[in-house]
Motif scaffolding. Structure first.
Motif, short mmCIF file in Angstrom:
data_model
loop_
_atom_site.label_atom_id
_atom_site.label_comp_id
_atom_site.label_asym_id
_atom_site.label_seq_id
_atom_site.Cartn_x
_atom_site.Cartn_y
_atom_site.Cartn_z
N UNK A 197 -33.56 -44.05 57.86
CA UNK A 197 -32.91 -42.74 57.79
C UNK A 197 -33.90 -41.72 57.23
N UNK A 198 -34.63 -42.11 56.21
CA UNK A 198 -35.65 -41.23 55.63
C UNK A 198 -36.64 -42.07 54.82
N UNK A 199 -37.92 -41.70 54.95
CA UNK A 199 -38.95 -42.28 54.09
C UNK A 199 -39.78 -41.10 53.62
N UNK A 200 -39.58 -40.67 52.39
CA UNK A 200 -40.29 -39.50 51.88
C UNK A 200 -40.25 -39.48 50.35
N UNK A 201 -41.23 -38.77 49.77
CA UNK A 201 -41.26 -38.64 48.32
C UNK A 201 -41.25 -39.99 47.62
N UNK A 202 -41.83 -41.01 48.28
CA UNK A 202 -41.87 -42.35 47.67
C UNK A 202 -40.56 -43.12 47.77
N UNK A 203 -39.56 -42.50 48.39
CA UNK A 203 -38.25 -43.17 48.50
C UNK A 203 -38.04 -43.64 49.94
N UNK A 204 -37.27 -44.70 50.10
CA UNK A 204 -36.91 -45.10 51.46
C UNK A 204 -35.39 -45.32 51.55
N UNK A 205 -34.86 -44.91 52.69
CA UNK A 205 -33.43 -45.12 52.97
C UNK A 205 -33.32 -45.77 54.34
N UNK A 206 -32.81 -46.99 54.37
CA UNK A 206 -32.61 -47.70 55.64
C UNK A 206 -31.13 -47.98 55.80
N UNK A 207 -30.62 -47.84 57.03
CA UNK A 207 -29.22 -48.24 57.26
C UNK A 207 -29.20 -49.60 57.94
N UNK A 208 -28.40 -50.48 57.38
CA UNK A 208 -28.29 -51.83 57.96
C UNK A 208 -27.38 -51.76 59.18
N UNK A 209 -27.88 -52.26 60.32
CA UNK A 209 -27.07 -52.19 61.56
C UNK A 209 -26.08 -53.33 61.64
#
Ligand SMILES: C[S@@+](CC[C@H](N)C(=O)[O-])C[C@H]1O[C@@H](n2cnc3c(N)ncnc32)[C@H](O)[C@@H]1O
Length: 209
Positions: A197-209
């Motif tokens: 969903x987003x990888x920025x500012x050292x953070x990552x957000x993944x959505x599990x399908x």
């Protein structure tokens, strides 16, 4: 408001020119995580330290249950010399006990009413204790070495429900962990049913399908 600085190109430098205080890229990215995670959800923060981000999660997401997972254990190995829980910054066993007790004291009310559950444990043991699919999301910010992050990601994939989120901190090159978070996350994305969903500012957000 913070999202404005994250999404609109040039906004950050424009605001800085006019002396408007802007959040760091890391804080803005963390705000995005807080905006993304569902209100009233059940989630887990892996790596709690003093509970600063836990407090933000608590006030923003208002989780139904927030699992806080951290062994608060001093690591003697030289590999951890520069980590918060080894070497000089770790201070030793007594300091770890104090950090744990500080977090318990900080969230006494929420522990008593069942909103916060503290697991003084390594993430693999704590995660294994949950039913598969029991969590809406996980925030991974514990041991940043590649093997540990990969283990947290794989276990989180099992424990987070489809449509839930696997998120975390310190995605990037370098650090005492030698880019272990980035390497593990990149490989994990390739081999598993998740959507970044987003990888920025050292953070990552993944959505599990
Ligand atoms: C960077 S700090 C966490 C900061 C916190 N998430 C915040 O933003 O305020 C890393 C924490 O991970 C914990 N930790 C280290 N190894 C761990 C493991 N295997 N499982 C869970 N937590 C771990 C350490 O004790 C330390 O408190």
């Amino acid at each position: 408001m913070n999202a404005l600085f994250t999404y609109i190109p040039g906004m950050r430098s424009l605001a800085k020119r006019f002396g408007i205080a802007v959040p760091s890229k890391r804080d803005a990215a963390r705000d995005l995580i807080l905006e993304t995670l569902p209100r009233g959800s059940v989630g887990a923060e892996i790596g709690v330290h003093l509970g600063d981000f836990s407090e933000e999660i608590l006030t923003t997401i208002k989780p139904k249950v927030l699992h806080l997972i951290d062994p608060w254990e001093f690591q003697e190995s030289p590999i951890y010399q520069k980590s918060l829980y080894g070497g000089e910054d770790g201070h030793g066993v007594e300091e770890m006990n104090q950090r744990y007790q500080g977090v318990c004291a900080r969230f006494t009310g929420q522990i008593e009413n069942g909103t916060i559950k503290i697991h003084r444990a390594y993430s693999n043991d704590a995660l294994e204790s949950f039913e598969d699919g029991a969590l809406d999301w996980v925030y991974i910010d514990g041991n940043h070495l590649y093997d540990f992050v990969m283990q947290d990601l794989m276990l989180s994939f099992r424990k987070v429900r489809p449509g839930g989120y696997i998120t975390g901190d310190d995605y990037g090159d370098g650090g005492w962990w030698q880019g272990g978070v980035k390497k593990a996350v990149d490989e994990f994305i390739k081999d598993n049913a998740v959507t970044p969903i987003a990888i920025k500012g050292g953070q990552f957000i993944l959505r599990r399908e």
